[in-house]
Design a protein around this motif. Structure first.
Motif, PDB file in Angstrom:
ATOM      1  N   CYS A 126       1.022  -1.379   0.069  1.00 11.26           N
ATOM      2  CA  CYS A 126       0.027   0.083  -0.073  1.00 11.26           C
ATOM      3  C   CYS A 126       0.812   1.280   0.106  1.00 11.26           C
ATOM      4  O   CYS A 126       1.872   1.354   0.743  1.00 11.26           O
TER       5      CYS A 126
ATOM      6  N   CYS B  72      -0.768   2.973   6.691  1.00 10.13           N
ATOM      7  CA  CYS B  72      -1.725   1.876   6.461  1.00 10.13           C
ATOM      8  C   CYS B  72      -1.306   0.665   7.447  1.00 10.13           C
ATOM      9  O   CYS B  72      -0.072   0.572   7.684  1.00 10.13           O
TER      10      CYS B  72
ATOM     11  N   SER C  70      -1.269  -2.173   6.691  1.00  6.43           N
ATOM     12  CA  SER C  70      -0.533  -3.490   6.163  1.00  6.43           C
ATOM     13  C   SER C  70       0.705  -2.976   6.165  1.00  6.43           C
ATOM     14  O   SER C  70       1.663  -3.703   5.655  1.00  6.43           O
TER      15      SER C  70
ATOM     16  N   CYS D 239      -7.196   0.059  -1.556  1.00 12.79           N
ATOM     17  CA  CYS D 239      -6.621  -0.716  -0.572  1.00 12.79           C
ATOM     18  C   CYS D 239      -7.938  -1.089   0.610  1.00 12.79           C
ATOM     19  O   CYS D 239      -8.711  -0.333   0.782  1.00 12.79           O
TER      20      CYS D 239
ATOM     21  N   CYS E  31      -7.275   1.176   4.340  1.00 13.72           N
ATOM     22  CA  CYS E  31      -7.338   2.542   4.166  1.00 13.72           C
ATOM     23  C   CYS E  31      -8.023   3.184   2.884  1.00 13.72           C
ATOM     24  O   CYS E  31      -7.945   4.632   2.887  1.00 13.72           O
TER      25      CYS E  31
HETATM   26 ZN    ZN Z   1      -3.724   0.842   2.589  1.00 14.37          ZN
END
Ligand code: ZN
Length: 152
Positions: free
Chosen positions: A108, A113, A115, A137, A140
């Motif tokens: 991402c 984020c 992740s 994503c 987010c």
């Molecule tokens: Zn993200």
């Protein structure tokens, strides 16, 4: 120019109809370092193609691609076809196609984020549009349309 003939392979994968100039990105996705030491990889760059004008081709011996790698190739080289070769015969041939969700293939671009944090959360994107491909994503909502620079 005469058509380039690449030696047939006994077992492995042929990725054909790769957009001109994208073979090296496809090789990066495949991860040549993960190959069996006795396997050959053949790359043909700038091959004449009726459909595409020019195309690249990658042949990899003794390897079949994981679904994740196929998804990554679908993002970078959406015109590619993938053929599985066994005993010199094409056992399966398909156009790459994108699933509705893409897990673990891209990073991402939003550094905040979840992740991208230390916790082991795999990236996950939903396909928001297909022509051209835009992903969002799942955590987010950040949109991504430049896949080359965000491969995980
Ligand atoms: Zn993200």
């Amino acid at each position: 120019m005469r058509e380039l003939k690449i030696t047939p392979i006994k077992n492995g994968t042929v990725i054909d109809h790769i957009g001109n100039g994208l073979a090296l990105e496809v090789l990066r996705i495949i991860g040549i370092q993960s190959l069996d030491k006795d396997s050959t990889v053949s790359v043909a760059l700038h091959v004449r193609s009726g459909k595409l004008g020019w195309k690249d081709i990658v042949k990899v011996e003794n390897m079949e691609l994981s679904p994740r790698k196929v998804n990554a190739i679908a993002l970078i080289a959406p015109t590619a076809t993938i053929s599985i070769i066994r005993e010199f015969r094409v056992r399966e041939k398909r156009v790459v196609d994108l699933p509705d969700r893409i897990v673990g293939v891209l990073r991402c671009p939003n550094s905040n984020c979840i992740s991208n944090q230390v916790e082991p959360v795999e990236s996950e994107f939903e396909v928001a549009a297909r022509r051209p491909v835009v992903l969002t994503c799942a955590f987010c909502d950040r949109r991504v349309d430049d896949f080359l620079h965000h491969l995980a």
